[in-house]
Design an enzyme around this catalytic site. Structure first.
Site, mmCIF file in Angstrom:
data_model
loop_
_atom_site.group_PDB
_atom_site.id
_atom_site.type_symbol
_atom_site.label_atom_id
_atom_site.label_comp_id
_atom_site.label_asym_id
_atom_site.label_seq_id
_atom_site.Cartn_x
_atom_site.Cartn_y
_atom_site.Cartn_z
ATOM 1 N N SER A 1 32.447 39.401 46.985
ATOM 2 C CA SER A 1 32.552 38.131 46.254
ATOM 3 C C SER A 1 33.098 37.079 47.208
ATOM 4 O O SER A 1 33.672 37.425 48.250
ATOM 5 C CB SER A 1 33.511 38.312 45.077
ATOM 6 O OG SER A 1 33.961 37.065 44.587
ATOM 7 N N TYR B 1 41.121 41.026 40.767
ATOM 8 C CA TYR B 1 39.713 40.932 41.184
ATOM 9 C C TYR B 1 39.624 40.748 42.694
ATOM 10 O O TYR B 1 38.870 41.442 43.388
ATOM 11 C CB TYR B 1 39.078 39.747 40.447
ATOM 12 C CG TYR B 1 37.604 39.529 40.714
ATOM 13 C CD1 TYR B 1 36.632 40.232 40.005
ATOM 14 C CD2 TYR B 1 37.174 38.604 41.664
ATOM 15 C CE1 TYR B 1 35.278 40.023 40.238
ATOM 16 C CE2 TYR B 1 35.839 38.384 41.902
ATOM 17 C CZ TYR B 1 34.887 39.088 41.189
ATOM 18 O OH TYR B 1 33.547 38.872 41.422
HETATM 19 N N1 LIG Z 1 27.995 36.028 39.127
HETATM 20 C C1 LIG Z 1 28.626 35.678 40.225
HETATM 21 O O1 LIG Z 1 28.658 34.484 40.590
HETATM 22 C C2 LIG Z 1 29.329 36.693 41.077
HETATM 23 C C3 LIG Z 1 30.086 36.219 42.160
HETATM 24 C C4 LIG Z 1 30.732 37.131 42.977
HETATM 25 C C5 LIG Z 1 30.614 38.492 42.740
HETATM 26 N N2 LIG Z 1 29.900 38.925 41.670
HETATM 27 C C6 LIG Z 1 29.837 40.358 41.443
HETATM 28 O O2 LIG Z 1 28.513 40.760 41.171
HETATM 29 C C7 LIG Z 1 28.526 41.892 40.282
HETATM 30 C C8 LIG Z 1 27.656 41.593 39.074
HETATM 31 O O3 LIG Z 1 28.131 40.426 38.457
HETATM 32 P P1 LIG Z 1 27.376 39.688 37.253
HETATM 33 O O4 LIG Z 1 27.696 38.253 37.416
HETATM 34 O O5 LIG Z 1 25.964 40.140 37.170
HETATM 35 O O6 LIG Z 1 28.241 40.262 36.027
HETATM 36 P P2 LIG Z 1 27.873 40.511 34.485
HETATM 37 O O7 LIG Z 1 29.164 40.542 33.751
HETATM 38 O O8 LIG Z 1 26.857 39.534 34.037
HETATM 39 O O9 LIG Z 1 27.242 41.985 34.495
HETATM 40 C C9 LIG Z 1 28.059 43.086 34.822
HETATM 41 C C10 LIG Z 1 27.463 44.375 34.303
HETATM 42 O O10 LIG Z 1 28.397 45.418 34.607
HETATM 43 C C11 LIG Z 1 28.565 46.229 33.441
HETATM 44 N N3 LIG Z 1 29.890 46.846 33.429
HETATM 45 C C12 LIG Z 1 31.104 46.238 33.262
HETATM 46 N N4 LIG Z 1 32.079 47.153 33.222
HETATM 47 C C13 LIG Z 1 31.491 48.369 33.358
HETATM 48 C C14 LIG Z 1 31.971 49.710 33.371
HETATM 49 N N5 LIG Z 1 33.274 49.991 33.230
HETATM 50 N N6 LIG Z 1 31.076 50.702 33.536
HETATM 51 C C15 LIG Z 1 29.764 50.433 33.661
HETATM 52 N N7 LIG Z 1 29.239 49.196 33.639
HETATM 53 C C16 LIG Z 1 30.095 48.178 33.502
HETATM 54 C C17 LIG Z 1 28.380 45.270 32.266
HETATM 55 O O11 LIG Z 1 28.071 45.946 31.053
HETATM 56 C C18 LIG Z 1 27.232 44.393 32.778
HETATM 57 O O12 LIG Z 1 25.977 44.947 32.476
HETATM 58 C C19 LIG Z 1 30.005 42.138 39.947
HETATM 59 O O13 LIG Z 1 30.528 43.122 40.803
HETATM 60 C C20 LIG Z 1 30.652 40.798 40.255
HETATM 61 O O14 LIG Z 1 32.027 40.908 40.565
HETATM 62 C C21 LIG Z 1 29.261 38.044 40.830
#
Ligand SMILES: NC(=O)c1ccc[n+]([C@@H]2O[C@H](COP(=O)([O-])OP(=O)(O)OC[C@H]3O[C@@H](n4cnc5c(N)ncnc54)[C@H](O)[C@@H]3O)[C@@H](O)[C@H]2O)c1
Length: 258
Positions: free
Chosen positions: A137, A150
């Site tokens: 991230s 986080y």
């Molecule tokens: N969206 C962004 O801008 C962004 C930025 C930096 C990092 N990230 C990282 O990218 C990854 C995906 O993010 P996103 O934005 O798609 O998030 P999101 O919340 O839209 O999707 C996350 C998914 O993970 C699943 N999940 C959560 N806890 C869980 C658990 N205990 N066991 C199994 N599944 C679980 C949820 O059900 C969901 O389907 C994450 O690791 C997040 O930290 C995202």
């Protein structure tokens, strides 16, 4: 061109957001895809939409993870994508409860330990090598306030990527990481535009050099690169896919109306 024919890809947190788009692109490129997610309803719907298999799994639970890797059988690609940004629970270190700290560490970081452990054992047993894609991230690159648990997990994931790369490279197992930021997903909507203290205009003008959010499809293309043989000499790398957010010094010095 189908870049993942004959490969099995295990995608954690693939029920929505970045993981779903990655799973969808992997399937379109010929992979057999297995989605592991805690949300069974959404996970089943997402999987049937793209022709993937679904296994309900809490990524922080060792028994669930072992069962998910077993269900996948051969694992050629492990996409460690699941994570939480826990609005209202995570925050400044002096404010975060021990239980909330532990939960974020378990979901975001212990999950990478568990999945990598079982998948690497499967990859070594198969003798086919493999590609592990971790998820960092912007919080792993710069100091972002009010999400300290986080941040700790994401920094650790970037570093763990390097030690796994060094340890398992000789088995043909490559470990790399993607560090996204500002990708429009349910997590992003909840932490930014839907947060009443968030100033979107300021964020896009002063924090975001491309002046827009990224899309999950844009991250999926990076994940496909890392999953496929096109990245065959990348090992231990973190690809920062954030539109320039973490290299931005001060956009206020630039003509913001241009
Ligand atoms: N969206 C962004 O801008 C962004 C930025 C930096 C990092 N990230 C990282 O990218 C990854 C995906 O993010 P996103 O934005 O798609 O998030 P999101 O919340 O839209 O999707 C996350 C998914 O993970 C699943 N999940 C959560 N806890 C869980 C658990 N205990 N066991 C199994 N599944 C679980 C949820 O059900 C969901 O389907 C994450 O690791 C997040 O930290 C995202």
């Amino acid at each position: 061109m189908k870049r993942l024919i004959g490969k099995t890809a295990l995608v954690t947190g693939g029920a929505q957001g970045i993981g779903f788009e990655g799973a969808k692109l992997f399937a379109a490129e010929g992979a057999r895809v297995v989605i592991a997610d805690i949300n069974a309803e959404r996970g089943k719907a997402a999987s049937s939409e793209i022709g993937a298999e679904f296994v309900r799994c809490d990524v922080s639970n060792a028994a669930d993870v072992e069962a998910a890797v077993k269900a996948a059988g051969t694992v050629d690609v492990l996409y460690n994508n699941a994570g939480i940004f826990w609005v209202g629970h995570d925050g400044r270190i002096t404010d975060v409860s021990e239980a909330d700290w532990d939960r974020v560490i378990a979901v975001n970081l212990k999950s990478v330990y568990l999945f990598s452990k079982f998948a690497i054992l499967a990859m070594m047993a198969s003798g086919r090598g493999g590609s592990i894609i971790n998820t960092g991230s912007s919080a792993a690159q710069i100091g972002i306030p009010d999400c300290d648990a986080y941040t700790a997990t994401k920094g650790a994931i970037v570093q763990l990527t390097k030690s796994l790369a060094v340890e398992y490279g000789r088995y043909g197992i490559r470990t790399n990481c993607i560090s996204p930021a500002a990708i429009m997903t349910p997590m992003m909507r909840q932490s930014n535009p839907e947060n009443s203290t968030f100033d979107e205009e300021r964020f896009l003008k002063l924090r975001t050099p491309l002046r827009r959010y990224g899309t999950p499809e844009e991250i999926a293309k990076v994940a496909l690169f890392l999953a496929s043989d096109e990245s065959s000499y990348l090992n231990g790398a973190t690809i920062v896919a954030d539109g320039g957010i973490t290299v931005n010094g001060d956009l206020s010095k630039i003509d913001t109306d241009a």
